[in-house]
Structure formats: C-alpha cells, structure tokens
Write a protein that holds these residues in place. Sequence first.
Motif, PDB file in Angstrom:
ATOM      1  N   ILE A  54       0.864  -1.183   0.000  1.00 53.28           N
ATOM      2  CA  ILE A  54       0.000   0.000   0.000  1.00 53.28           C
ATOM      3  C   ILE A  54       0.899   1.231   0.000  1.00 53.28           C
ATOM      4  O   ILE A  54       2.082   1.152   0.332  1.00 53.28           O
ATOM      5  CB  ILE A  54      -0.963   0.030   1.220  1.00 53.28           C
ATOM      6  CG1 ILE A  54      -0.193   0.018   2.539  1.00 53.28           C
ATOM      7  CG2 ILE A  54      -1.947  -1.133   1.147  1.00 53.28           C
ATOM      8  CD1 ILE A  54      -1.077   0.143   3.774  1.00 53.28           C
ATOM      9  N   ASP A  55       0.342   2.384  -0.375  1.00 60.03           N
ATOM     10  CA  ASP A  55       1.180   3.577  -0.395  1.00 60.03           C
ATOM     11  C   ASP A  55       1.445   4.075   1.026  1.00 60.03           C
ATOM     12  O   ASP A  55       0.816   3.644   1.993  1.00 60.03           O
ATOM     13  CB  ASP A  55       0.605   4.670  -1.315  1.00 60.03           C
ATOM     14  CG  ASP A  55      -0.678   5.319  -0.822  1.00 60.03           C
ATOM     15  OD1 ASP A  55      -0.932   5.350   0.392  1.00 60.03           O
ATOM     16  OD2 ASP A  55      -1.433   5.827  -1.674  1.00 60.03           O
ATOM     17  N   ARG A  56       2.412   4.968   1.136  1.00 60.13           N
ATOM     18  CA  ARG A  56       2.843   5.432   2.452  1.00 60.13           C
ATOM     19  C   ARG A  56       1.744   6.221   3.178  1.00 60.13           C
ATOM     20  O   ARG A  56       1.698   6.246   4.398  1.00 60.13           O
ATOM     21  CB  ARG A  56       4.115   6.259   2.312  1.00 60.13           C
ATOM     22  CG  ARG A  56       5.330   5.402   2.007  1.00 60.13           C
ATOM     23  CD  ARG A  56       6.597   6.249   1.846  1.00 60.13           C
ATOM     24  NE  ARG A  56       7.779   5.425   1.881  1.00 60.13           N
ATOM     25  CZ  ARG A  56       8.405   4.944   0.802  1.00 60.13           C
ATOM     26  NH1 ARG A  56       7.934   5.214  -0.396  1.00 60.13           N
ATOM     27  NH2 ARG A  56       9.486   4.205   0.931  1.00 60.13           N
ATOM     28  N   SER A  60       0.269   5.207   6.796  1.00 67.35           N
ATOM     29  CA  SER A  60       0.153   6.158   7.906  1.00 67.35           C
ATOM     30  C   SER A  60      -1.243   6.114   8.508  1.00 67.35           C
ATOM     31  O   SER A  60      -1.411   6.071   9.738  1.00 67.35           O
ATOM     32  CB  SER A  60       0.482   7.570   7.416  1.00 67.35           C
ATOM     33  OG  SER A  60       1.804   7.639   6.932  1.00 67.35           O
ATOM     34  N   LEU A  61      -2.249   6.140   7.646  1.00 67.80           N
ATOM     35  CA  LEU A  61      -3.640   6.069   8.119  1.00 67.80           C
ATOM     36  C   LEU A  61      -3.914   4.750   8.837  1.00 67.80           C
ATOM     37  O   LEU A  61      -4.586   4.715   9.868  1.00 67.80           O
ATOM     38  CB  LEU A  61      -4.612   6.224   6.951  1.00 67.80           C
ATOM     39  CG  LEU A  61      -4.699   7.597   6.290  1.00 67.80           C
ATOM     40  CD1 LEU A  61      -5.604   7.533   5.063  1.00 67.80           C
ATOM     41  CD2 LEU A  61      -5.221   8.642   7.272  1.00 67.80           C
ATOM     42  N   GLN A  62      -3.394   3.666   8.284  1.00 67.58           N
ATOM     43  CA  GLN A  62      -3.642   2.358   8.882  1.00 67.58           C
ATOM     44  C   GLN A  62      -2.945   2.223  10.236  1.00 67.58           C
ATOM     45  O   GLN A  62      -3.520   1.658  11.183  1.00 67.58           O
ATOM     46  CB  GLN A  62      -3.187   1.243   7.945  1.00 67.58           C
ATOM     47  CG  GLN A  62      -3.675  -0.111   8.361  1.00 67.58           C
ATOM     48  CD  GLN A  62      -3.347  -1.191   7.358  1.00 67.58           C
ATOM     49  OE1 GLN A  62      -2.849  -2.235   7.745  1.00 67.58           O
ATOM     50  NE2 GLN A  62      -3.609  -0.964   6.078  1.00 67.58           N
ATOM     51  N   THR A  63      -1.740   2.770  10.353  1.00 66.65           N
ATOM     52  CA  THR A  63      -1.036   2.744  11.639  1.00 66.65           C
ATOM     53  C   THR A  63      -1.848   3.508  12.683  1.00 66.65           C
ATOM     54  O   THR A  63      -2.052   3.040  13.809  1.00 66.65           O
ATOM     55  CB  THR A  63       0.371   3.355  11.496  1.00 66.65           C
ATOM     56  OG1 THR A  63       1.090   2.678  10.455  1.00 66.65           O
ATOM     57  CG2 THR A  63       1.150   3.244  12.791  1.00 66.65           C
ATOM     58  N   ASP A 161      -1.707  -3.816   5.183  1.00 68.98           N
ATOM     59  CA  ASP A 161      -2.767  -4.704   4.703  1.00 68.98           C
ATOM     60  C   ASP A 161      -3.714  -3.946   3.777  1.00 68.98           C
ATOM     61  O   ASP A 161      -4.456  -3.070   4.216  1.00 68.98           O
ATOM     62  CB  ASP A 161      -3.527  -5.247   5.919  1.00 68.98           C
ATOM     63  CG  ASP A 161      -4.617  -6.233   5.541  1.00 68.98           C
ATOM     64  OD1 ASP A 161      -4.895  -6.401   4.329  1.00 68.98           O
ATOM     65  OD2 ASP A 161      -5.211  -6.822   6.460  1.00 68.98           O
ATOM     66  N   PRO A 162      -3.711  -4.281   2.481  1.00 71.05           N
ATOM     67  CA  PRO A 162      -4.588  -3.576   1.535  1.00 71.05           C
ATOM     68  C   PRO A 162      -6.075  -3.769   1.828  1.00 71.05           C
ATOM     69  O   PRO A 162      -6.911  -3.007   1.339  1.00 71.05           O
ATOM     70  CB  PRO A 162      -4.236  -4.190   0.175  1.00 71.05           C
ATOM     71  CG  PRO A 162      -3.049  -5.033   0.379  1.00 71.05           C
ATOM     72  CD  PRO A 162      -2.912  -5.313   1.845  1.00 71.05           C
ATOM     73  N   HIS A 163      -6.422  -4.770   2.629  1.00 64.39           N
ATOM     74  CA  HIS A 163      -7.828  -5.077   2.897  1.00 64.39           C
ATOM     75  C   HIS A 163      -8.279  -4.610   4.281  1.00 64.39           C
ATOM     76  O   HIS A 163      -9.427  -4.847   4.656  1.00 64.39           O
ATOM     77  CB  HIS A 163      -8.073  -6.587   2.752  1.00 64.39           C
ATOM     78  CG  HIS A 163      -7.624  -7.123   1.429  1.00 64.39           C
ATOM     79  ND1 HIS A 163      -8.203  -6.764   0.233  1.00 64.39           N
ATOM     80  CD2 HIS A 163      -6.599  -7.960   1.113  1.00 64.39           C
ATOM     81  CE1 HIS A 163      -7.583  -7.371  -0.764  1.00 64.39           C
ATOM     82  NE2 HIS A 163      -6.607  -8.096  -0.258  1.00 64.39           N
TER      83      HIS A 163
END
Length: 197
Positions: A54-56, A60-63, A161-163
């Motif tokens: 996934i892009d950075r 960042s959003l996922q973290t 994780d893209p999902h």
Amino acid sequence: MHDELRATFNAMENAKLEDWQIIAAAHGPYQDDLANRVLSHLRLLEGDHGGFPIDRFQHSLQTATRAYGDGRDEDYVVCALLHDIGDTLASANHPDLAAAILKPYVSEDLHWMVTNHGIFQGYYFFEHLGLDRNMREAFRGHPNFEMTAEFCALYDQAAFDPHYDTLPLTVFEPMVQRVFSNVKRSIYLDPSSVGAG
C-alpha cells in the motif's frame, strides 16, 4: 499581503521592541495554521508505494487506525499518523524529521518513540538488507524501549494490509488540530507559559 506591517531592521542587532511586536503578531496566525500545513505534507505520501503493498499515506492512516482502535490517547494516535511524514524529504532518516515536527507538541516519551521507531522497525526486516535486526538492543533498558517495540509490533509493522478497514484522514484531522494547538515545550516560549493555553 503586501500591505502587512513589517519590521524595519536590516540586522537583528538593530531590532527594536516594536519590530518584535510586529513579528509576534504575524507569527500567531502562521502558528495557528501549522496543523493544516502538516496535513498537506502528509498527503504528499499518497500514491508513493515505494514497492510496498500500500502507499505510504495509507500506511500512515492504517497505523493510526490501529492505534486509535486500541484506545490509545490522542497524542499517541497523532504520532502514529505522522511517524513516516519524513519519507518525502528525509528518506535516509525519516524518523528524525517526524520527531522534529512533533517534539514541541508531544511528551518526551512519545518523541523518543517516534525518533527511534526506524531502528525498532528494523527488527522486522533489517536482516533482508544485510543489517542487524537486533540493532534496537542498543537501547535495551531505556525507559521507552518496550513502548517503542510495542508501537512497531502492534501498529507500524502490521500496517501494510490492503484489505484493512482503514479510517479516512477526516477522522484524524481534528486530533492533529488539537495536538498542534498546544505547545508543550519550545525554546521560543517562556517556560512558565508553556501548555497554559
């Protein structure tokens, strides 16, 4: 903007109190807009995959989403959101740039975590680059060792994780606004007034 009041000195040694009053008045609105500038810079990570799944920006959003979902406090979540913001300008030392941006606004513990997260994150991949995955052991015994190891284990290394049901930036924007509105420490402020607002 050309009509704004400006100081009249040509060297700081010649500045008068009136000059610094002008500068201080101009600084207020600029400081008030800092969170917006930080968020704009974070968006520069969008589309930058660097070979990752996934892009950075999504990383960042996922973290931040993972930290938020675990009930971490707002300062922690904002650190999670911004931990890689330095990737655009400081690709060889991105944690240092993120830490410098956050330093006046978060605790010393969180600042240390952001500063050192790159070394701790290396535990999960340094061996594939011919580096020592246990580089973080140089910090074993530091009061923030476990917190930083946990940040990487639970949130940073797991956030590719893209999902994953990642929250949008709009959820975090008010948090960033609040964190960047409260200076906790700065060489430019009277220590007795820091955090009083």
